[in-house]
Enzyme design. Structure first.
Site, PDB file in Angstrom:
ATOM      1  N   ARG A  31       0.862  -1.184   0.000  1.00 35.05           N
ATOM      2  CA  ARG A  31       0.000   0.000   0.000  1.00 35.05           C
ATOM      3  C   ARG A  31       0.893   1.226   0.000  1.00 35.05           C
ATOM      4  O   ARG A  31       1.749   1.361   0.881  1.00 35.05           O
ATOM      5  CB  ARG A  31      -0.892  -0.014   1.244  1.00 35.05           C
ATOM      6  CG  ARG A  31      -1.824   1.196   1.394  1.00 35.05           C
ATOM      7  CD  ARG A  31      -2.686   1.006   2.644  1.00 35.05           C
ATOM      8  NE  ARG A  31      -3.684   2.036   2.811  1.00 35.05           N
ATOM      9  CZ  ARG A  31      -3.490   3.150   3.525  1.00 35.05           C
ATOM     10  NH1 ARG A  31      -2.340   3.377   4.128  1.00 35.05           N
ATOM     11  NH2 ARG A  31      -4.474   4.022   3.637  1.00 35.05           N
ATOM     12  N   SER A  36     -12.696  -3.594   2.411  1.00 36.43           N
ATOM     13  CA  SER A  36     -12.818  -2.956   3.723  1.00 36.43           C
ATOM     14  C   SER A  36     -14.277  -2.877   4.144  1.00 36.43           C
ATOM     15  O   SER A  36     -15.160  -2.646   3.311  1.00 36.43           O
ATOM     16  CB  SER A  36     -12.245  -1.533   3.689  1.00 36.43           C
ATOM     17  OG  SER A  36     -10.898  -1.557   3.292  1.00 36.43           O
ATOM     18  N   LYS A  68      -3.700   6.381   9.626  1.00 38.03           N
ATOM     19  CA  LYS A  68      -4.772   6.757   8.685  1.00 38.03           C
ATOM     20  C   LYS A  68      -5.777   7.614   9.434  1.00 38.03           C
ATOM     21  O   LYS A  68      -6.829   7.137   9.852  1.00 38.03           O
ATOM     22  CB  LYS A  68      -5.439   5.498   8.114  1.00 38.03           C
ATOM     23  CG  LYS A  68      -6.394   5.809   6.980  1.00 38.03           C
ATOM     24  CD  LYS A  68      -7.016   4.567   6.383  1.00 38.03           C
ATOM     25  CE  LYS A  68      -7.949   4.961   5.256  1.00 38.03           C
ATOM     26  NZ  LYS A  68      -8.710   3.846   4.731  1.00 38.03           N
TER      27      LYS A  68
HETATM   28  N1  TZP Z   1      -7.270   1.144   7.260  1.00 36.61           N
HETATM   29  C1  TZP Z   1      -7.941   1.331   8.399  1.00 36.61           C
HETATM   30  S1  TZP Z   1      -6.920   1.782   9.662  1.00 36.61           S
HETATM   31  C2  TZP Z   1      -5.558   1.686   8.655  1.00 36.61           C
HETATM   32  C3  TZP Z   1      -5.937   1.332   7.378  1.00 36.61           C
HETATM   33  C4  TZP Z   1      -5.032   1.170   6.221  1.00 36.61           C
HETATM   34  C5  TZP Z   1      -4.176   1.974   9.121  1.00 36.61           C
HETATM   35  C6  TZP Z   1      -3.738   1.075  10.218  1.00 36.61           C
HETATM   36  O1  TZP Z   1      -2.442   1.425  10.615  1.00 36.61           O
HETATM   37  P1  TZP Z   1      -1.824   1.055  12.041  1.00 36.61           P
HETATM   38  O2  TZP Z   1      -0.474   1.713  12.028  1.00 36.61           O
HETATM   39  O3  TZP Z   1      -1.703  -0.439  12.074  1.00 36.61           O
HETATM   40  O4  TZP Z   1      -2.728   1.613  13.078  1.00 36.61           O
END
Ligand code: TZP
Ligand code: MG
Length: 211
Positions: free
Chosen positions: A41, A110, A142
């Site tokens: 990603r 998702s 995010k």
């Molecule tokens: N989709 C929902 S939360 C997220 C994504 C891509 C990021 C999660 O990142 P982390 O660092 O594991 O909290």
């Protein structure tokens, strides 16, 4: 045939967090530590860059049995010969993605609410292989993912997904302390807990041990 996919510890890569080590080296270490699936990603990469990155990660994963997903970009996933694609519900609709990738690749979708899970469950069987439920907790990785659902809500959504024949992974704010609080899902999905770790192999090992 659709590739085998073990969702137990699913790593989503982050180029900025991997830093000078580079994503492929972080992935190599993470897999040595017990990561079972990887999604490339990179929201800032061009198609060409995402393609090159996917090929480098594919090389690292060759022969490991770890499934490789590409986030969002169906064409890159197909060109690079990835095992699958992961899309959000604002991306290309899942049914369309399935039509483009054919029966022999994996599709992740998702689902951050009852409504979004209902979309996944309403698709013909075999369209979606795994739903990504989250964010479990709000996360700086995010910020626009919003407020966390909390582990209880995630467990309830995961149960609904399982009842409809879908596997699930939880994502968002999961680290080694919080990993044991996440239940009901088939796996956990992490970005920063591995990509930002000084020792990604040790971080992956600790996450596996925590569950
Ligand atoms: N989709 C929902 S939360 C997220 C994504 C891509 C990021 C999660 O990142 P982390 O660092 O594991 O909290
Ligand atoms: Mg997306």
């Amino acid at each position: 045939m659709r590739p085998a996919f073990d969702p137990t510890l699913y790593l989503v890569t982050d180029t900025a967090l991997a830093g000078p080590r580079g994503v492929p080296d972080v992935v190599r270490a993470a897999v040595a530590g017990g990561v079972t699936a990887v999604q490339v990603r990179d929201k800032t990469a061009s198609c060409r860059q995402l393609y090159a990155l996917t090929l480098s990660v594919k090389e690292v994963l060759a022969g490991t049995g770890v499934a490789l997903f590409v986030n969002d970009d169906v064409e890159v996933a197909l060109m690079a010969g990835a095992d699958g694609v992961h899309v959000g519900q604002d991306d290309t609709p899942a049914a369309e993605v399935r039509a483009r990738i054919g029966p022999d690749r994996l599709l992740g979708l998702s689902a951050g609410s009852d409504e979004e899970l209902a979309v996944a469950l309403a698709l013909p069987p075999g369209t979606v292989d795994v739903v990504g439920i989250g964010p479990v907790w709000s996360t700086p990785t995010k910020p626009d993912a919003g407020t966390g659902l909390g582990p209880e809500r995630v467990a309830a959504l995961a149960a609904e997904a399982a009842a409809g024949g879908l596997r699930s992974v939880a994502i968002g704010g999961i680290d080694v302390e919080r990993a044991p609080l996440v239940t009901g899902v088939d796996g956990i999905c992490v970005v920063s807990a591995v990509c930002a770790a000084p020792d990604p192999a040790a971080a992956a090992r600790a996450l596996r041990a925590a569950r």
